[in-house]
Design a protein around this motif. Sequence first.
Motif, short mmCIF file in Angstrom:
data_model
loop_
_atom_site.label_atom_id
_atom_site.label_comp_id
_atom_site.label_asym_id
_atom_site.label_seq_id
_atom_site.Cartn_x
_atom_site.Cartn_y
_atom_site.Cartn_z
N LEU A 170 0.12 -1.64 0.04
CA LEU A 170 0.12 -0.14 0.27
C LEU A 170 0.92 1.05 -0.55
CD1 LEU A 170 -3.07 0.76 0.47
CD2 LEU A 170 -2.72 0.95 2.44
N TYR A 171 0.96 2.10 -1.16
CA TYR A 171 1.20 3.09 -1.01
C TYR A 171 1.18 4.68 -1.29
CZ TYR A 171 3.07 -1.02 -3.99
OH TYR A 171 3.97 -1.94 -4.97
N GLY A 209 5.74 3.24 -0.71
CA GLY A 209 6.05 3.25 -1.95
C GLY A 209 5.61 4.91 -2.08
N ILE A 210 6.47 5.97 -2.86
CA ILE A 210 6.03 6.59 -3.44
C ILE A 210 6.57 7.46 -4.55
CG2 ILE A 210 6.78 7.77 -1.23
CD1 ILE A 210 9.61 8.41 -2.50
N LEU A 211 5.91 8.42 -5.20
CA LEU A 211 5.66 8.53 -6.48
C LEU A 211 7.12 9.59 -6.86
CD1 LEU A 211 2.27 8.50 -8.06
CD2 LEU A 211 4.48 7.19 -8.38
N THR A 212 7.94 9.46 -8.06
CA THR A 212 8.32 10.76 -7.87
C THR A 212 8.50 11.38 -9.50
OG1 THR A 212 11.04 11.51 -8.11
CG2 THR A 212 10.27 9.70 -9.54
N ARG A 252 9.75 1.33 -2.10
CA ARG A 252 9.86 1.42 -3.79
C ARG A 252 9.78 2.73 -3.76
NH1 ARG A 252 5.87 -1.10 -7.91
NH2 ARG A 252 6.23 -3.00 -6.51
N VAL A 253 10.01 3.54 -5.04
CA VAL A 253 9.83 5.16 -5.60
C VAL A 253 9.42 3.98 -7.25
CG1 VAL A 253 12.43 5.05 -6.38
CG2 VAL A 253 10.62 6.99 -6.74
N MET A 254 8.70 5.16 -7.79
CA MET A 254 8.20 5.13 -9.02
C MET A 254 7.99 6.46 -9.93
SD MET A 254 5.60 1.41 -9.60
CE MET A 254 4.41 2.51 -9.33
N THR A 255 8.26 6.84 -10.99
CA THR A 255 8.51 7.38 -11.88
C THR A 255 6.86 7.89 -11.85
OG1 THR A 255 10.91 7.50 -12.69
CG2 THR A 255 8.85 9.31 -13.91
N PHE A 256 5.98 8.71 -12.27
CA PHE A 256 4.58 9.02 -12.35
C PHE A 256 4.71 9.35 -13.94
CE2 PHE A 256 1.69 13.06 -13.46
CZ PHE A 256 0.86 11.40 -13.57
#
Length: 373
Positions: A170-171, A209-212, A252-256
């Motif tokens: 759950l991010y 997790g986060i978005l960048t 985790r990190v993911m690019t938006f």
Amino acid sequence: MDYFSKMSDAEYNQFIEDIIQKKSLTDDDIRSMLSATDKAGLQRMFDAAVSVKNHYFGNDVYLYSFVYFSTYCKNQCTFCYYNAKNKIDRYRITPEELRTMCEELKNEGVHMIDLTMGEDPHFHNKPENLLEFVRIAKEVTGLPVMVSPGVVDNDFIQALSKEGANFFALYQETYQEELYEKLRAGQSFEERFQARLNAKAAGICIEDGILTGFSKMKLSNGEPVSPSVSDDIESAVASIRGMQKADPDQVRVMTFEPQPGTPLAGTTQASDLMELKVISVLRFVFPDRLIPASLDVAGIPGMVDRLNAGANVVTSIISADSKLEGVVNFDRDVSLNERKRDAKSVIEKLNEMGLARGSQENFEAYLNRNKSS
Ligand code: SAM
Ligand code: MD0
Ligand code: SF4
């Protein structure tokens, strides 16, 4: 000068040693790392992250298969293709279809099955429907199961734990509450955070997790969002600190990636570079935790960059002939048999890189590392 460019070799080696000894970084250290532009300095940062990863995990990489079993959703996240208001074709697979898929997945070489859904009332309002899916996936594959159901209450989490769910993903997306409001419009920040804590208390491993990539974010009327939420570096610093609070097992990190038909569709796509830098910083802040490289953002070429920045898990693996979706689907327009997001293609690439599929035993030892025997 960049954080890593200015270091002598001795300082560089000492840095790696300190991180392995769990020395913490200051916010300014992180800012300086994330603002690096010098190529040699960046390469040093990625290499340092890989050295730390090697200390804890060696060449082992873990693989998660992704089953997005329902794309119905009651929420309206502004970044998401499955936003309830988006007029798209949706599907919900049946228990029989899941069973057939799991029969195929069980011999593919993945370590865990990730059962993901939109916040579909069919499962949200009837936990038994999701519990049945967990039961089927575990029974048929014999593998650990991750669930990504969105925010669910504590009774639901207790039931998932009883059913044997191993991981709860759950991010939070961001720990800047002002940005959160723009992304997960109308959803409680606290309830989302609490659900993760509840899962941990129930003995389930948790992923945050986060978005960048929101610095150029524009709403559908073309207006930029307020500058205070648009600085990717400050956003990452706040979010990394936020993620530390619940001591997650995977981060985790993911690019938006702007999605057609959504309120943020008109936003410029950011490059993946910030994501790669954040992966390295995550490796320094969470040195012994699982950090995924998602195939959903940039496929196998992107996976290589992410593993070379310190990641040690590959997620969003989809069978060669699967008709199911990812959450971002960089390959939405690519015909199915050209997707190359299957376990075999991933393992081939890992081997080319001098990495290898880790053993199931080591993976399960990680999942159980906090349980007293
Ligand atoms: N519906 C559940 C939830 O929101 O928690 C589980 C699935 S949700 C689709 C999984 C994650 O995908 C989101 O939390 C978000 O981090 C990521 N995601 C969704 N849309 C994205 C986009 N356009 N770009 C990057 N990541 C995205
Ligand atoms: C991924 N598309 O790993 C999946 C998803 C949900 N637990 C994971 C974001 O990229
Ligand atoms: Fe629904 Fe999850 Fe997409 Fe938000 S991110 S719209 S909760 S599927």
